[in-house]
Structure formats: structure tokens, C-alpha cells
Design an enzyme around this catalytic site. Sequence first.
Site, short mmCIF file in Angstrom:
data_model
loop_
_atom_site.label_atom_id
_atom_site.label_comp_id
_atom_site.label_asym_id
_atom_site.label_seq_id
_atom_site.Cartn_x
_atom_site.Cartn_y
_atom_site.Cartn_z
N ARG A 56 0.85 -1.19 0.00
CA ARG A 56 0.00 0.00 0.00
C ARG A 56 0.88 1.24 0.00
NH1 ARG A 56 -3.44 -2.91 -1.60
NH2 ARG A 56 -5.46 -3.40 -0.63
N HIS A 103 -0.94 0.15 -9.72
CA HIS A 103 -1.62 -0.76 -8.79
C HIS A 103 -2.19 -2.00 -9.53
CE1 HIS A 103 -3.87 -1.03 -4.71
NE2 HIS A 103 -3.69 -2.24 -5.23
N1 NAI Z 1 -0.45 -4.16 -5.12
C1 NAI Z 1 -1.36 -5.08 -5.29
O1 NAI Z 1 -1.83 -5.30 -6.40
C2 NAI Z 1 -1.81 -5.89 -4.12
C3 NAI Z 1 -1.44 -5.55 -2.85
N2 NAI Z 1 -1.80 -6.36 -1.81
C4 NAI Z 1 -1.35 -5.99 -0.45
O2 NAI Z 1 -0.56 -7.05 0.08
C5 NAI Z 1 -0.84 -7.15 1.46
C6 NAI Z 1 -0.38 -8.51 2.00
O3 NAI Z 1 -1.26 -9.52 1.58
P1 NAI Z 1 -1.20 -11.01 2.20
O4 NAI Z 1 0.16 -11.58 2.08
O5 NAI Z 1 -2.33 -11.77 1.64
O6 NAI Z 1 -1.44 -10.66 3.75
P2 NAI Z 1 -1.22 -11.61 5.01
O7 NAI Z 1 -2.20 -11.14 6.04
O8 NAI Z 1 -1.26 -13.04 4.61
O9 NAI Z 1 0.26 -11.28 5.48
C7 NAI Z 1 0.60 -10.18 6.24
C8 NAI Z 1 1.98 -10.35 6.84
O10 NAI Z 1 2.37 -9.12 7.45
C9 NAI Z 1 2.84 -9.37 8.76
N3 NAI Z 1 2.56 -8.22 9.63
C10 NAI Z 1 1.38 -7.61 9.84
N4 NAI Z 1 1.52 -6.59 10.72
C11 NAI Z 1 2.82 -6.58 11.07
C12 NAI Z 1 3.59 -5.77 11.94
N5 NAI Z 1 3.05 -4.77 12.63
N6 NAI Z 1 4.90 -6.07 12.07
C13 NAI Z 1 5.47 -7.09 11.39
N7 NAI Z 1 4.79 -7.88 10.54
C14 NAI Z 1 3.49 -7.62 10.37
C15 NAI Z 1 2.09 -10.59 9.22
O11 NAI Z 1 2.80 -11.22 10.27
C16 NAI Z 1 2.05 -11.42 7.93
O12 NAI Z 1 3.24 -12.13 7.81
C17 NAI Z 1 -2.34 -6.89 1.54
O13 NAI Z 1 -2.72 -6.46 2.83
C18 NAI Z 1 -2.53 -5.80 0.49
O14 NAI Z 1 -2.45 -4.53 1.07
C19 NAI Z 1 -2.51 -7.51 -1.98
C20 NAI Z 1 -2.91 -7.88 -3.24
C21 NAI Z 1 -2.61 -7.08 -4.41
O1 3PY Z 2 -6.42 -7.26 -3.36
C1 3PY Z 2 -5.87 -6.21 -3.02
O2 3PY Z 2 -5.68 -5.89 -1.84
C2 3PY Z 2 -5.42 -5.29 -4.05
O3 3PY Z 2 -4.71 -4.36 -3.77
C3 3PY Z 2 -5.86 -5.57 -5.43
O4 3PY Z 2 -5.37 -4.69 -6.33
#
Ligand code: NAI
Ligand code: 3PY
Length: 313
Positions: free
Chosen positions: A228, A276
Site C-alpha cells: 500500500r 496498482h
Molecule cells: N499491489 C497489489 O496489487 C496488491 C497488494 N496487496 C497488499 O498485500 C498485502 C499482504 O497480503 P497477504 O500476504 O495476503 O497478507 P497476510 O495477512 O497473509 O500477510 C501479512 C503479513 O504481514 C505481517 N505483519 C502484519 N503486521 C505486522 C507488523 N506490525 N509487524 C510485522 N509484521 C506484520 C504478518 O505477520 C504477515 O506475515 C495486503 O494487505 C494488500 O495490502 C494484496 C494484493 C494485491
Molecule cells: O487485493 C488487493 O488488496 C489489491 O490491492 C488488489 O489490487
Amino acid sequence: MDIIFHHPTFDTEYWLNRLQQALPDARVRQWKQGDRQPADYALVWHPPVEMLSGRKGLKGVFALGAGVDAILSKLQAHPDMLPDGVPLFRLEDTGMGLQMQEYAVSQVLHWFRRFDDYQRQKQQGQWQPLDDYRREDFTIGILGAGVLGGKVADSLVAWGFPVRCWSRSKKDFPGVESFAGGEALPAFLSGTRVLINLLPNTPQTVGIINRELLSQLAKEAYVINLARGVHLVEADLLAALDSGQLKGAMLDVFSKEPLPESNPLWTHPRVAMTPHVAAVTRPDEAISYIAKTITQLENGESVSGEVSLQHGY
Ligand SMILES: NC(=O)C1=CN([C@@H]2O[C@H](COP(=O)(O)OP(=O)(O)OC[C@H]3O[C@@H](n4cnc5c(N)ncnc54)[C@H](O)[C@@H]3O)[C@@H](O)[C@H]2O)C=CC1
Ligand SMILES: O=C(O)C(=O)CO
């Protein structure tokens, strides 16, 4: 069983048809303003407040993406959008892991093979072989070792890079050095040459990629932000690029999207960007996960993908 659907940009017809095929006994409909008819499940992205607010009988809400920051901030302002005890689910991988792997591996290899330097040389009409970078000087550090961070780590281990990750609790990924918690952050950053951000947006992670953090990376480090825009202090990134502390940045997400025309990131020669698109929701994979999860919930089985409202992701 009744399912309501709202997404501001997806092909709603396609989703309704595919959901109906996956859950033939359900009645699936697009939510429209004024619709107060009962629903068991809601599938949403940026839902209007009135879609969920005060709705009784809901058994679950599915966010149609991986990050739930937008819906959670709406819930804070309108807590009655999610009655107590109604679970909120998010998409876990459903095709996004592979897309994140493609993005991260291609960018790391781009820098590792010095294509950025060769592009600059080409623009100056220079024919000059450069020293190779060595894998041992190219440690990849992944902030956030969840579903997507774990996948990205795997793919970079397969390419032979030293890989480490940082998360709230320790991970046991093959070939990956794991660091956990705030106290371990300096050790994680020290020697990290490529920083990849895959953290969720929570009050604890906003602004985490700032001057202090960037100054602890290896010299001539690189940053890839896939999570993000609010994680990154853009002015600090630009300052670190201009001072030579950072060599390059690849950004998919921004503090304001679309990125305003006046933002200096647009013109910085060592910043590359995408709008994005690092990993988008793949409808078929997402529908399979949602249909499976609804079926499990209806059968009283345990499910995966529930968001922790306490942790905010
Ligand atoms: N740019 C894009 O197109 C996309 C971006 N995203 C972003 O990717 C992020 C991650 O997705 P997932 O891997 O599915 O999430 P997830 O919930 O599986 O993984 C999150 C990780 O962050 C760690 N974490 C959370 N808070 C923390 C803290 N305060 N200190 C240290 N570690 C911390 C957790 O321990 C976990 O390992 C999403 O929240 C989203 O914002 C997701 C999909 C697409
Ligand atoms: O799935 C998400 O969180 C995304 O950012 C998709 O673009």
C-alpha cells in the site's frame, strides 16, 4: 441461501453467472440502492454503507481482494456495517501469489543483471561492460511474510538469492531467514539489498518505510512497494534516491491513486512504476474459494481467510 454482490469495476454479469454455477442452490443478485431484501452472504469491494448497514441475518462478508484496509476504515466510521460475530473474509492468494512472484522476480533480476545501468548507458551511447553483481551481495528482505510474502520468498529462493523475511511471528519457510517483531527489524534491514514490501495497511505499518528505515539498508539498495502507498514516505524515498543511499525503486502503490500529475515520482529517473496492478483478483480462482468457504460455513466446518478485526488484517 441469498448472496448479494457489489464491486464498482468488475464485470458483474460474469461474476453473478459464475457464482450461480458454483453455488447452484443459492440465489445470487447484484446489490442495488434500496435493496433491503434478506441476504446470507455479501461479496463486496468498497461497499456503499447502506448495502451492509443494519442488515440482519448476514452470516459472512467476503472482501473481493487481499487487503481489507479500505473496508476496515469504513467499518470504523460505520460499525453497524458488520454486526458483532459476523465474520469478514478476504482472498488468500487465489491467483495473486503467482502474480506477485512474477512481479518480484522480474524486477529483482532486472536490477541484479544491471539492466537499469545498461539502459542509462544506452541512452548515453556508451558501450561498456560492467562488473557482475554477486548473489551473496544481493540479499532480498521481504517485509510481511504472509500468504503473498511467503510466495514471493519461495520464488526468490528458487533463483538462488539469499532471502529473509520480517513478520509479527517467526516463519519456517525453507531457505528463508526469519525475523519477527520490532526488535528484530534493525537486524533484518542490515545487509538487505532489495526491500520488498508486502505488509498489510494497519496503524502499526503506516509510514514504516521512512528515512530511518531506508538508512539501515545496504548501500545502493532497491525498494519494491507492492502493498500500500501509505507504507512509504515518498519524500524520504526521493531523498534517499538523491543521496545515493538507494539505487532504484519500483512502485505499484501510492499514497494517492491515481498518482497526481504533479508528484515528483513521475519524473524521477530511478523510479519505475505500475498503476496498482501487481496482483489483481482473478475471478475464477476467487469464486472457487468463496464457493468452497460458503459451503464449509454452511456445513459448520472450519474455514480459512477470516480477517482478524483485532489485528486489522
Ligand atoms: N499491489 C497489489 O496489487 C496488491 C497488494 N496487496 C497488499 O498485500 C498485502 C499482504 O497480503 P497477504 O500476504 O495476503 O497478507 P497476510 O495477512 O497473509 O500477510 C501479512 C503479513 O504481514 C505481517 N505483519 C502484519 N503486521 C505486522 C507488523 N506490525 N509487524 C510485522 N509484521 C506484520 C504478518 O505477520 C504477515 O506475515 C495486503 O494487505 C494488500 O495490502 C494484496 C494484493 C494485491
Ligand atoms: O487485493 C488487493 O488488496 C489489491 O490491492 C488488489 O489490487
